[in-house]
Write a protein that holds these residues in place. Structure first.
Motif, PDB file in Angstrom:
ATOM      1  N   HIS A  41      20.286  -3.877  11.570  1.00 57.88           N
ATOM      2  CA  HIS A  41      19.820  -2.919  10.568  1.00 57.88           C
ATOM      3  C   HIS A  41      18.334  -2.703  10.787  1.00 57.88           C
ATOM      4  O   HIS A  41      17.602  -3.651  11.100  1.00 57.88           O
ATOM      5  N   THR A  42      17.884  -1.471  10.623  1.00 57.82           N
ATOM      6  CA  THR A  42      16.452  -1.195  10.770  1.00 57.82           C
ATOM      7  C   THR A  42      15.955  -0.398   9.580  1.00 57.82           C
ATOM      8  O   THR A  42      16.635   0.504   9.075  1.00 57.82           O
ATOM      9  N   TYR A  43      14.742  -0.734   9.143  1.00 59.71           N
ATOM     10  CA  TYR A  43      14.109  -0.097   7.997  1.00 59.71           C
ATOM     11  C   TYR A  43      12.668   0.229   8.362  1.00 59.71           C
ATOM     12  O   TYR A  43      11.978  -0.584   8.989  1.00 59.71           O
ATOM     13  N   GLN A  44      12.213   1.418   7.971  1.00 60.39           N
ATOM     14  CA  GLN A  44      10.815   1.779   8.200  1.00 60.39           C
ATOM     15  C   GLN A  44      10.025   1.366   6.964  1.00 60.39           C
ATOM     16  O   GLN A  44      10.307   1.826   5.842  1.00 60.39           O
ATOM     17  N   CYS A  45       9.030   0.505   7.169  1.00 63.15           N
ATOM     18  CA  CYS A  45       8.367  -0.200   6.077  1.00 63.15           C
ATOM     19  C   CYS A  45       6.870   0.098   6.057  1.00 63.15           C
ATOM     20  O   CYS A  45       6.301   0.580   7.049  1.00 63.15           O
ATOM     21  N   MET A  46       6.247  -0.239   4.931  1.00 68.28           N
ATOM     22  CA  MET A  46       4.823   0.034   4.754  1.00 68.28           C
ATOM     23  C   MET A  46       4.108  -1.221   4.258  1.00 68.28           C
ATOM     24  O   MET A  46       4.674  -2.014   3.502  1.00 68.28           O
ATOM     25  N   ALA A  47       2.855  -1.391   4.693  1.00 66.97           N
ATOM     26  CA  ALA A  47       1.984  -2.451   4.183  1.00 66.97           C
ATOM     27  C   ALA A  47       0.585  -1.870   4.035  1.00 66.97           C
ATOM     28  O   ALA A  47       0.203  -0.955   4.769  1.00 66.97           O
ATOM     29  N   ILE A  48      -0.200  -2.401   3.089  1.00 67.21           N
ATOM     30  CA  ILE A  48      -1.518  -1.825   2.815  1.00 67.21           C
ATOM     31  C   ILE A  48      -2.581  -2.913   2.776  1.00 67.21           C
ATOM     32  O   ILE A  48      -2.302  -4.092   2.554  1.00 67.21           O
ATOM     33  N   SER A  49      -3.837  -2.461   3.002  1.00 67.19           N
ATOM     34  CA  SER A  49      -4.975  -3.387   2.956  1.00 67.19           C
ATOM     35  C   SER A  49      -6.219  -2.638   2.501  1.00 67.19           C
ATOM     36  O   SER A  49      -6.455  -1.494   2.919  1.00 67.19           O
ATOM     37  N   SER A  50      -7.017  -3.284   1.672  1.00 72.51           N
ATOM     38  CA  SER A  50      -8.286  -2.694   1.247  1.00 72.51           C
ATOM     39  C   SER A  50      -9.455  -3.182   2.092  1.00 72.51           C
ATOM     40  O   SER A  50     -10.520  -2.571   2.103  1.00 72.51           O
ATOM     41  N   ASP A  51      -9.249  -4.309   2.812  1.00 70.28           N
ATOM     42  CA  ASP A  51     -10.342  -4.860   3.619  1.00 70.28           C
ATOM     43  C   ASP A  51     -10.060  -4.864   5.119  1.00 70.28           C
ATOM     44  O   ASP A  51     -10.918  -5.255   5.917  1.00 70.28           O
ATOM     45  N   GLY A  52      -8.870  -4.434   5.543  1.00 71.54           N
ATOM     46  CA  GLY A  52      -8.526  -4.394   6.960  1.00 71.54           C
ATOM     47  C   GLY A  52      -8.129  -5.722   7.544  1.00 71.54           C
ATOM     48  O   GLY A  52      -7.859  -5.809   8.750  1.00 71.54           O
ATOM     49  N   LEU A  53      -8.051  -6.763   6.728  1.00 69.98           N
ATOM     50  CA  LEU A  53      -7.722  -8.101   7.216  1.00 69.98           C
ATOM     51  C   LEU A  53      -6.529  -8.717   6.494  1.00 69.98           C
ATOM     52  O   LEU A  53      -5.762  -9.473   7.098  1.00 69.98           O
ATOM     53  N   HIS A  54      -6.371  -8.409   5.224  1.00 70.34           N
ATOM     54  CA  HIS A  54      -5.290  -8.986   4.428  1.00 70.34           C
ATOM     55  C   HIS A  54      -4.349  -7.864   3.989  1.00 70.34           C
ATOM     56  O   HIS A  54      -4.810  -6.869   3.401  1.00 70.34           O
ATOM     57  N   PHE A  55      -3.071  -8.012   4.303  1.00 76.85           N
ATOM     58  CA  PHE A  55      -2.115  -6.932   4.113  1.00 76.85           C
ATOM     59  C   PHE A  55      -1.015  -7.334   3.136  1.00 76.85           C
ATOM     60  O   PHE A  55      -0.524  -8.467   3.167  1.00 76.85           O
ATOM     61  N   GLU A  56      -0.638  -6.366   2.319  1.00 75.91           N
ATOM     62  CA  GLU A  56       0.427  -6.555   1.339  1.00 75.91           C
ATOM     63  C   GLU A  56       1.589  -5.632   1.679  1.00 75.91           C
ATOM     64  O   GLU A  56       1.415  -4.405   1.756  1.00 75.91           O
ATOM     65  N   LYS A  57       2.759  -6.183   1.864  1.00 67.14           N
ATOM     66  CA  LYS A  57       3.939  -5.380   2.155  1.00 67.14           C
ATOM     67  C   LYS A  57       4.384  -4.626   0.908  1.00 67.14           C
ATOM     68  O   LYS A  57       4.446  -5.206  -0.181  1.00 67.14           O
ATOM     69  N   LYS A  58       4.707  -3.342   1.098  1.00 69.67           N
ATOM     70  CA  LYS A  58       5.164  -2.510  -0.015  1.00 69.67           C
ATOM     71  C   LYS A  58       6.648  -2.181   0.085  1.00 69.67           C
ATOM     72  O   LYS A  58       7.191  -1.476  -0.767  1.00 69.67           O
ATOM     73  N   GLY A  59       7.309  -2.674   1.138  1.00 73.21           N
ATOM     74  CA  GLY A  59       8.748  -2.487   1.251  1.00 73.21           C
ATOM     75  C   GLY A  59       9.160  -1.299   2.085  1.00 73.21           C
ATOM     76  O   GLY A  59       8.373  -0.746   2.862  1.00 73.21           O
TER      77      GLY A  59
END
Length: 479
Positions: A130-148
């Protein structure tokens, strides 16, 4: 915030780096001015972006083995595309939608938020993918939070649906994905969005029919250059045709015009990007000067990957040098970025070299980390340059054929070659880095990229001709 599971995976990866650091760094084939994994296996470059004064290069990374598996996103940053600092892994397989790997993708600046898109890979116990296209975000370019998950698999495609490349065009976001249709044809598939979260499936903009141009297309990239729309893609399943398509899988491009409303892409024929042995999964970005910069994986899937000598030192593969892309007609030229000149020292210059049926070495023209530049080349017969008794480049002035030959590291004692037709040879620009070579002909009209692993501590560079050759020769040590 990262989940506890992802934090644990990243901690384990960092421990693996520390555990094997001395072994990895003891390898004489370790490169000096290329990006490599700190341990384990590196493949596709991901998320290339210039963001808030810093270049970011992410990459596919398996820290626990020199084989493919549940991939992380490794991370390097730089202020100048030359000197790099390793950062903590940006993504690790941890959630239901990416538990078997955070596969390739891209990065964009969304109103100051560094936003990653990647393919979440999931395999059931029975082997179903199964494959899913996913997103993650960062405000500092070093620490990323997955958004699903932001894109689920649309009808008409198999689960071989991956590698989202996202960009903005006239205030709308677009995403191109490498895909395989249910008819087992390779495709490049387009989506559109207003907010990066909700995506409209436009359809395939390019691809084969009846399996006539590959059964899967990977790592697509669409960009505007020289007034035209370029699609870079990696077709799998092309059969060799003369000098073309000699590697297991290919990387190349189409040039044309994309209708963003209808998704119709009128384009020319497919052209290979690199004529050498190890080049795949290229990705591009726009740098601080407005240049279109490309970096690729210095490797090819399923092509003698288990035979690299570096595996004994717990690492394998690297990325190419950054290259500026320039469109000349419908031909992409690749030029080593100007910043590489910052690495130069110990210049040697021979302004009037003239060879007549002879073999010659030049004082000061040798080494393991070398930049060679030949300008104003002319000649008859064959001019060849032998490097460390393991790899050689030659040009036949009569047949108009350029050849890169090396001793196979998978089958020692066996010679193998890659070739292309070149109407003339005016300039020859070579970058040697202990166990890699990148050759730019005629300011990037054609390029050869390869790894090579000499038997001995040999730094010789030997020039030969069976006819005559004249050129201006420059050499620098790179460090």
């Amino acid at each position: 915030m990262k989940s506890l599971n992802e934090k644990k995976q990243i901690q384990l990866a960092e421990e693996e780096i520390k555990k094997y650091a001395s072994i990895v760094e003891s390898d004489p084939n370790r490169l000096r001015y290329h990006l490599m994994p700190p341990v384990g296996l590196m493949n596709d470059p991901n998320g290339l972006i210039y963001w808030k004064g810093t270049y970011h290069v992410f990459y596919q990374w398996m820290p626990f083995a020199t084989t493919h598996g549940a991939k992380f996103w490794g991370h390097y940053t730089s202020r100048n595309l030359i000197h790099w600092e390793r950062q903590a892994p940006a993504l690790a397989p941890s959630e239901w939608f990416d538990r078997n790997g955070c596969y390739s993708g891209s990065a964009v600046d969304n109103d100051g938020v560094l936003t990653l898109f990647y393919t979440g890979n999931v395999k059931d116990d029975d082997g179903t993918r199964h494959t899913y296209q996913c997103m993650a975000i960062s405000s500092d370019g070093l620490h990323f939070e997955k958004k699903g998950v932001v894109v689920h698999l649309p009808d008409g495609y198999t689960a071989h649906f991956r590698d989202p490349k996202v960009w903005k065009h006239e205030n709308k976001w677009y995403m191109v994905i490498g895909a395989q249709s249910e008819q087992l044809d390779g495709k490049a598939v387009l989506f559109r969005s207003d907010d990066l979260m909700h995506w409209e499936h436009i359809g395939a903009i390019a691809g084969g029919e009846d399996g006539n141009f590959g059964y899967m297309w990977e790592c697509p990239d669409v960009f505007r250059l020289g007034g035209k729309d370029v699609l870079i893609v990696c077709p799998q399943g092309l059969q060799p045709e003369g000098m073309h398509y000699q590697n297991v899988y290919q990387a190349g491009y189409f040039v044309g015009q994309l209708n963003y409303e209808t998704g119709q892409y009128a384009h020319g024929t497919f052209t290979e990007l690199d004529r050498g042995f190890e080049f795949y999964a290229p990705q591009t970005m726009v740098d601080e000067y407005g240049r279109r910069i490309m970096i690729a994986w210095m490797g090819v899937p399923d092509q003698d990957e288990d035979k690299h000598p570096t595996i004994a030192y717990r690492w394998v593969h690297a990325l190419t040098l950054p290259r500026e892309l320039v469109l000349v007609g419908d031909k992409l030229y690749q030029r080593p970025i100007e910043q590489l000149q910052l690495l130069r020292s110990d210049e040697v210059h021979y302004p009037n070299v003239s060879l007549h049926k002879e073999t010659m070495q030049f004082d000061g023209v040798e080494g393991k980390t070398v930049e060679l530049l030949l300008k104003h080349i002319e000649g008859q017969g064959v001019l060849s340059i032998d490097i460390q008794n393991d790899v050689s480049f030659s040009y036949d002035f009569e047949k108009r054929v350029a050849t890169l030959q090396r001793e196979s590291f998978a089958r020692r004692g066996e010679k193998e070659k890659r070739q292309c037709v070149l109407s003339n040879l005016r300039t020859l620009h070579i970058f040697i880095d202990t166990s890699s070579i990148e050759i730019f002909l005629n300011e990037g009209e054609e390029v050869f990229t390869a790894r090579f692993f000499p038997h001995e501590k040999n730094e010789h560079i030997v020039f030969k001709t069976n006819g005559r050759a004249a050129f201006r020769l420059y050499k620098w040590k790179l460090c």
